[in-house]
Enzyme design. Structure first.
Site, mmCIF file in Angstrom:
data_model
loop_
_atom_site.group_PDB
_atom_site.id
_atom_site.type_symbol
_atom_site.label_atom_id
_atom_site.label_comp_id
_atom_site.label_asym_id
_atom_site.label_seq_id
_atom_site.Cartn_x
_atom_site.Cartn_y
_atom_site.Cartn_z
ATOM 1 N N LYS A 1 0.859 -1.190 0.000
ATOM 2 C CA LYS A 1 0.000 0.000 0.000
ATOM 3 C C LYS A 1 0.892 1.235 0.000
ATOM 4 O O LYS A 1 1.465 1.606 1.014
ATOM 5 C CB LYS A 1 -0.898 0.040 1.246
ATOM 6 C CG LYS A 1 -1.944 1.145 1.125
ATOM 7 C CD LYS A 1 -2.395 1.724 2.443
ATOM 8 C CE LYS A 1 -1.653 2.969 2.861
ATOM 9 N NZ LYS A 1 -1.789 4.162 2.009
ATOM 10 N N GLU B 1 -1.239 7.252 -0.309
ATOM 11 C CA GLU B 1 -2.369 7.570 -1.195
ATOM 12 C C GLU B 1 -2.104 8.812 -2.044
ATOM 13 O O GLU B 1 -2.749 9.004 -3.062
ATOM 14 C CB GLU B 1 -3.667 7.745 -0.390
ATOM 15 C CG GLU B 1 -3.628 8.763 0.755
ATOM 16 C CD GLU B 1 -3.083 8.181 2.067
ATOM 17 O OE1 GLU B 1 -2.161 7.342 2.017
ATOM 18 O OE2 GLU B 1 -3.587 8.585 3.124
ATOM 19 N N GLY C 1 5.456 7.937 9.768
ATOM 20 C CA GLY C 1 5.605 8.719 10.993
ATOM 21 C C GLY C 1 5.423 7.883 12.263
ATOM 22 O O GLY C 1 4.828 6.799 12.231
ATOM 23 N N ILE C 2 5.928 8.425 13.386
ATOM 24 C CA ILE C 2 5.859 7.714 14.673
ATOM 25 C C ILE C 2 4.418 7.429 15.083
ATOM 26 O O ILE C 2 4.095 6.321 15.532
ATOM 27 C CB ILE C 2 6.522 8.555 15.799
ATOM 28 C CG1 ILE C 2 8.036 8.494 15.681
ATOM 29 C CG2 ILE C 2 6.109 8.063 17.177
ATOM 30 C CD1 ILE C 2 8.766 9.044 16.877
ATOM 31 N N GLU D 1 10.147 1.704 10.169
ATOM 32 C CA GLU D 1 11.130 2.745 9.821
ATOM 33 C C GLU D 1 10.431 4.074 10.040
ATOM 34 O O GLU D 1 9.600 4.479 9.216
ATOM 35 C CB GLU D 1 11.556 2.619 8.350
ATOM 36 C CG GLU D 1 12.306 1.358 8.011
ATOM 37 C CD GLU D 1 13.709 1.338 8.576
ATOM 38 O OE1 GLU D 1 14.203 2.372 9.062
ATOM 39 O OE2 GLU D 1 14.314 0.248 8.549
ATOM 40 N N CYS E 1 13.586 11.718 6.098
ATOM 41 C CA CYS E 1 13.600 11.202 7.474
ATOM 42 C C CYS E 1 14.935 11.463 8.159
ATOM 43 O O CYS E 1 14.990 11.729 9.349
ATOM 44 C CB CYS E 1 13.309 9.702 7.467
ATOM 45 S SG CYS E 1 14.454 8.772 6.433
ATOM 46 N N GLU F 1 10.179 16.577 14.694
ATOM 47 C CA GLU F 1 10.523 16.469 13.277
ATOM 48 C C GLU F 1 9.625 17.434 12.492
ATOM 49 O O GLU F 1 8.407 17.277 12.481
ATOM 50 C CB GLU F 1 10.260 15.030 12.810
ATOM 51 C CG GLU F 1 10.604 14.796 11.366
ATOM 52 C CD GLU F 1 10.204 13.398 10.878
ATOM 53 O OE1 GLU F 1 9.087 12.957 11.177
ATOM 54 O OE2 GLU F 1 11.017 12.769 10.179
HETATM 55 N N1 LIG Z 1 13.025 5.777 8.713
HETATM 56 C C1 LIG Z 1 12.929 5.889 7.407
HETATM 57 O O1 LIG Z 1 13.677 5.267 6.659
HETATM 58 C C2 LIG Z 1 11.887 6.790 6.789
HETATM 59 C C3 LIG Z 1 11.901 6.971 5.408
HETATM 60 C C4 LIG Z 1 10.948 7.816 4.831
HETATM 61 C C5 LIG Z 1 10.016 8.473 5.632
HETATM 62 N N2 LIG Z 1 10.021 8.269 6.972
HETATM 63 C C6 LIG Z 1 9.076 8.996 7.834
HETATM 64 O O2 LIG Z 1 7.793 9.064 7.223
HETATM 65 C C7 LIG Z 1 7.095 10.224 7.683
HETATM 66 C C8 LIG Z 1 6.484 10.957 6.505
HETATM 67 O O3 LIG Z 1 5.683 10.115 5.761
HETATM 68 P P1 LIG Z 1 4.080 10.133 5.835
HETATM 69 O O4 LIG Z 1 3.601 11.515 6.178
HETATM 70 O O5 LIG Z 1 3.594 9.484 4.593
HETATM 71 O O6 LIG Z 1 3.819 9.200 7.079
HETATM 72 P P2 LIG Z 1 2.431 8.620 7.592
HETATM 73 O O7 LIG Z 1 2.744 7.864 8.824
HETATM 74 O O8 LIG Z 1 1.396 9.670 7.653
HETATM 75 O O9 LIG Z 1 1.984 7.639 6.418
HETATM 76 C C9 LIG Z 1 2.798 6.580 5.977
HETATM 77 C C10 LIG Z 1 1.918 5.511 5.367
HETATM 78 O O10 LIG Z 1 1.094 4.969 6.393
HETATM 79 C C11 LIG Z 1 -0.261 4.937 5.966
HETATM 80 N N3 LIG Z 1 -1.125 5.000 7.145
HETATM 81 C C12 LIG Z 1 -1.664 6.098 7.737
HETATM 82 N N4 LIG Z 1 -2.437 5.737 8.782
HETATM 83 C C13 LIG Z 1 -2.393 4.394 8.868
HETATM 84 C C14 LIG Z 1 -2.975 3.423 9.742
HETATM 85 N N5 LIG Z 1 -3.769 3.779 10.753
HETATM 86 N N6 LIG Z 1 -2.695 2.122 9.541
HETATM 87 C C15 LIG Z 1 -1.881 1.733 8.535
HETATM 88 N N7 LIG Z 1 -1.316 2.601 7.659
HETATM 89 C C16 LIG Z 1 -1.543 3.924 7.823
HETATM 90 C C17 LIG Z 1 -0.349 6.122 5.018
HETATM 91 O O11 LIG Z 1 -1.483 5.997 4.190
HETATM 92 C C18 LIG Z 1 0.973 5.996 4.280
HETATM 93 O O12 LIG Z 1 0.892 5.036 3.269
HETATM 94 C C19 LIG Z 1 8.133 11.053 8.391
HETATM 95 O O13 LIG Z 1 7.975 10.935 9.783
HETATM 96 C C20 LIG Z 1 9.447 10.436 7.939
HETATM 97 O O14 LIG Z 1 10.516 10.631 8.832
HETATM 98 C C21 LIG Z 1 10.928 7.440 7.570
HETATM 99 C C1 LIG Z 2 15.786 6.777 3.869
HETATM 100 N N1 LIG Z 2 15.853 7.929 2.942
HETATM 101 C C2 LIG Z 2 16.978 8.784 3.335
HETATM 102 C C3 LIG Z 2 16.074 7.440 1.603
HETATM 103 C C4 LIG Z 2 14.615 8.650 2.901
HETATM 104 C C5 LIG Z 2 14.158 9.210 4.139
HETATM 105 O O1 LIG Z 2 13.164 9.914 4.153
#
Ligand SMILES: NC(=O)c1ccc[n+]([C@@H]2O[C@H](COP(=O)([O-])OP(=O)(O)OC[C@H]3O[C@@H](n4cnc5c(N)ncnc54)[C@H](O)[C@@H]3O)[C@@H](O)[C@H]2O)c1
Ligand SMILES: C[N+](C)(C)CC=O
Length: 490
Positions: free
Chosen positions: A176, A179, A230-231, A251, A285, A386
Site C-alpha cells: 500500500k 495515497e 511517521g511515529i 522505519e 527522514c 521532526e
Molecule cells: N526511517 C525511514 O527510513 C523513513 C523513510 C521515509 C520516511 N520516513 C518517515 O515518514 C514520515 C512521513 O511520511 P508520511 O507523512 O507518509 O507518514 P504517515 O505515517 O502519515 O503515512 C505513511 C503511510 O502509512 C499509511 N497509514 C496512515 N495511517 C495508517 C494506519 N492507521 N494504519 C496503517 N497505515 C496507515 C499512510 O497511508 C501511508 O501510506 C516522516 O515521519 C518520515 O521521517 C521514515
Molecule cells: C531513507 N531515505 C533517506 C532514503 C529517505 C528518508 O526519508
C-alpha cells in the site's frame, strides 16, 4: 500518461470495488496529474487472500533462489530501461527535482540488483552439534504474507527497500503506497509483471491508511508488516499488529543532529550541512536539521549557511536550474508554517526564510522558504520535533561531551553526523551517538549494502544489507538424529 492507473490483485489490473477514485495532485501547480482507484477494506481482503493462497501453494517460495534472484535482477534492468519515465513520474508526484529523482531511480535499481544477487548466497549454517551422530542445521525461510506500507517522500525508493528483499526470499506481499504519491509504485508493479513475477505473489492496493493500511495491519492472514512513515502511525500499526503477533518492521521519523567541530574543514561542513537538509525541501527522514556547532566558529558558520541559502533557486522540479521544489501538500505546508511559528514564539531567531515565498511564480505551489534558525536550545519544539520541511535549527556547544549530550537529547535515533579532522575524536563521538547511522565528514549517504534503521523511537528492525534479508525470513533449526536409540524411560 502511459500507465495503467489501476490496482494489481492476483495478477489482474482492477478498479476500486466501490468505484471510488482519487485525484493525484502536482504539488508545484496543484494540477491533477492522474486519477487512480481508491481501494478500501474490500479489495485489501481480496489481495490478502491472493497473497495467502500464493504463499500457501508454495510455488514461489519453492522456486530455486537462483531463479527468484534472476527475476529480481530483471526488475532492476527494467527500472534502468524506464528510468527517465519513472524519474519524471516521481517528480510530478512529489515535486522534487528530476535530477534528484534520477538519482533515486539509480538507487532503486541498485537495491533490486543487490537483493537479486544475494538471493542464492545463503545456504544456511551447520551447527557443531553437542549430540553425537547428529546433524544440526539452521536455515532461513520466508516469513509468509507481508503487508508493506510506504510514505510519500521517497515513494519508490522506500517501496524498493521492501519489495526486493521480500521477493528475493520467497515471500508474497501486498503493498500500500502513500495515497498521495502512488504513480511510480504502480509503474513498478507493471515492471514486476513484465519480469515474470507470478500472479498472486505481488499485490497492489491503493487507498488511505485508515482503510487499506488498517486492514493490512489487523488481518490475521498477514504474517509481517513492514512500515515506513511517521511515529504516530507506527504506534497505531504496532497495536493493530498484535492481533496475531505479526512480525513488525518499523522505519519511523528522525530529528537528526549534525555536529560541527571547529577543527572541521569549514567549507565542506557548510556544504554538507546544506546537502544534509535541503534536498526534497527537507522532507527526508534523515535530514540533518539539528546543526550543533562549536562556539568558536558558530557565528561564521551561521553566516556562511545564510549566504548560501539566500541564493537557492526555488521552482519547478522540471527546470534544470531549480535547486529546491515545493512541499508535498497544502496540509503539510500549513504544518511546516505552524512549526516555524512555534520556533519564533519560543525565541529562536530567524536568520533567513521563515515564511512562504512572495515570488508570484511560486504562488500555485506549496512552497516554503529555506529557513535557518539560530539561538536554539534543546527545550524548543523546533529542536525536538521532526518538522519535515526546509528548516535548520542551530545550537552551540563548547566541549565534546556537551556536543554528544545535545546530539543524544532526543526521542529519535535515526541518523547523525560529525564533522572534524580529528579522526580519533570522530570515532569517539560516533561510538557514543545513539543512532542507527552515524556519518563522519559526510551526511545522508545510503547504499544497498549497509543496513538502515533507527534506535529509540525511530523504529524497529533494519532494511537494506544482509539484515534486510533477516526481516523477511524466519529462522529454523533442523536437528536430525543419525543414530536414533530408544531410551525406555517410560
Ligand atoms: N526511517 C525511514 O527510513 C523513513 C523513510 C521515509 C520516511 N520516513 C518517515 O515518514 C514520515 C512521513 O511520511 P508520511 O507523512 O507518509 O507518514 P504517515 O505515517 O502519515 O503515512 C505513511 C503511510 O502509512 C499509511 N497509514 C496512515 N495511517 C495508517 C494506519 N492507521 N494504519 C496503517 N497505515 C496507515 C499512510 O497511508 C501511508 O501510506 C516522516 O515521519 C518520515 O521521517 C521514515
Ligand atoms: C531513507 N531515505 C533517506 C532514503 C529517505 C528518508 O526519508
Amino acid at each position: 500518461m502511459n500507465l495503467k492507473l489501476k490496482q494489481y490483485i492476483d495478477g489482474q489490473w482492477v478498479d476500486a470495488i466501490s468505484g471510488k477514485t482519487r485525484d493525484i495532485i502536482n504539488p508545484y501547480n496543484q494540477e491533477v496529474i492522474a486519477t487512480v482507484p481508491e481501494g478500501d477494506e474490500s479489495e485489501t481482503k481480496k489481495a490478502i487472500a491472493a497473497a495467502r493462497t500464493a504463499f500457501d501453494n508454495g510455488e514461489w517460495s519453492a522456486t530455486p533462489a537462483t531463479e527468484r534472484g534472476a527475476i529480481v535482477r530483471k526488475i532492476a534492468e527494467l527500472i534502468e530501461r524506464d528510468k527517465e519515465e519513472l524519474a519524471e513520474l516521481e517528480s510530478l508526484d512529489t515535486g522534487k527535482t528530476v535530477e534528484e529523482s534520477r538519482g533515486d531511480m539509480d538507487d532503486i535499481a541498485g537495491v533490486f540488483r543487490y537483493y537479486g544477487e544475494i538471493a542464492d548466497k545463503d545456504g544456511g549454517e551447520l551447527i557443531d552439534s553437542p549430540i553425537p551422530n547428529s546433524v544440526s542445521k539452521v536455515v532461513r525461510e520466508p516469513v509468509g504474507v507481508c503487508g508493506q506500507i510506504t510514505p510519500w517522500n521517497y515513494p519508490l525508493l522506500q517501496a524498493s527497500w521492501k519489495l526486493a528483499p521480500a521477493l528475493a526470499t520467497g515471500n508474497t506481499l501486498i503493498m500500500k503506497p502513500s495515497e498521495i504519491t502512488p504513480l511510480t509504485t504502480i509503474k513498478v508493479f507493471e515492471l514486476m509483471e513484465e519480469a515474470g513475477v507470478p500472479a498472486g505473489v505481488v499485490n497492489l492496493v491503493l487507498g488511505s491508511g485508515s482503510t487499506v493500511g488498517a486492514e493490512l495491519s489487523t488481518s490475521e492472514d498477514v504474517d509481517l508488516i513492514s512500515f515506513t512513515g511517521g511515529i504516530a502511525t507506527g504506534k497505531k500499526i504496532m497495536q493493530a499488529a498484535s492481533s496475531n503477533v505479526k512480525k513488525l518492521a518499523l522505519e519511523l521519523g528522525g530529528k537528526n543532529p549534525n555536529v560541527i567541530f571547529a577543527d572541521a574543514d569549514f567549507d565542506l561542513a557548510v556544504d554538507q550541512a546544506l546537502n544534509g537538509v535541503f534536498f526534497h525541501a527537507g522532507q527526508i527522514c534523515s535530514a540533518g536539521t539539528r546543526v550543533i556547532v562549536e562556539e568558536s566558529i558558530h557565528d561564521d558558520f551561521v553566516k556562511a549557511l545564510v549566504e548560501r541559502v539566500k541564493k537557492f533557486k526555488l521552482g519547478s522540479g522540471f527546470d534544470e536550474d531549480t535547486q529546491m521544489g515545493p512541499l508535498i501538500s497544502a496540509e503539510h505546508l500549513e504544518k511546516v508554517e505552524k512549526y516555524v511559528q512555534a520556533g519564533i514564539e519560543e525565541g529562536a531567531v530567524v536568520e533567513v526564510g521563515g515564511s512562504r515565498p512572495e515570488d508570484p511564480e511560486l504562488q500555485k505551489g506549496f512552497f516554503f522558504l529555506p529557513t535557518i534558525f539560530s539561538g536554539c536550545t534543546t527545550d524548543m519544539t523546533v529542536v525536538q520535533e521532526e518538522g519535515f520541511g526546509p528548516v535548520i535549527t542551530v545550537e552551540k556547544f563548547s566541549t565534546e561531551e556537551e556536543a554528544v549530550k545535545l546530539a543524544n537529547d532526543s526521542i529519535y535515533g535515526l541518523a547523525g553526523g560529525v564533522f572534524t579532522n580529528d579522526i580519533v575524536k570522530a570515532e569517539r563521538c560516533a561510538a557514543k551517538m545513539r543512532m542507527g547511522t552515524v556519518w563522519i565528514n559526510e551526511f545522508n549517504l545510503y547504499f544497498p549494502h549497509a543496513p538502515w534503521g533507527g534506535f529509540k523511537q525511530s523504529g524497529i528492525g533494519r532494511e537494506l544489507g544482509k539484515l534486510g534479508i533477516e526481516e523477511y525470513t524466519e529462522t529454523k533449526h533442523i536437528f536430525q538424529n543419525l543414530k536414533p536409540e530408544q531410551i525406555n524411560w517410560f
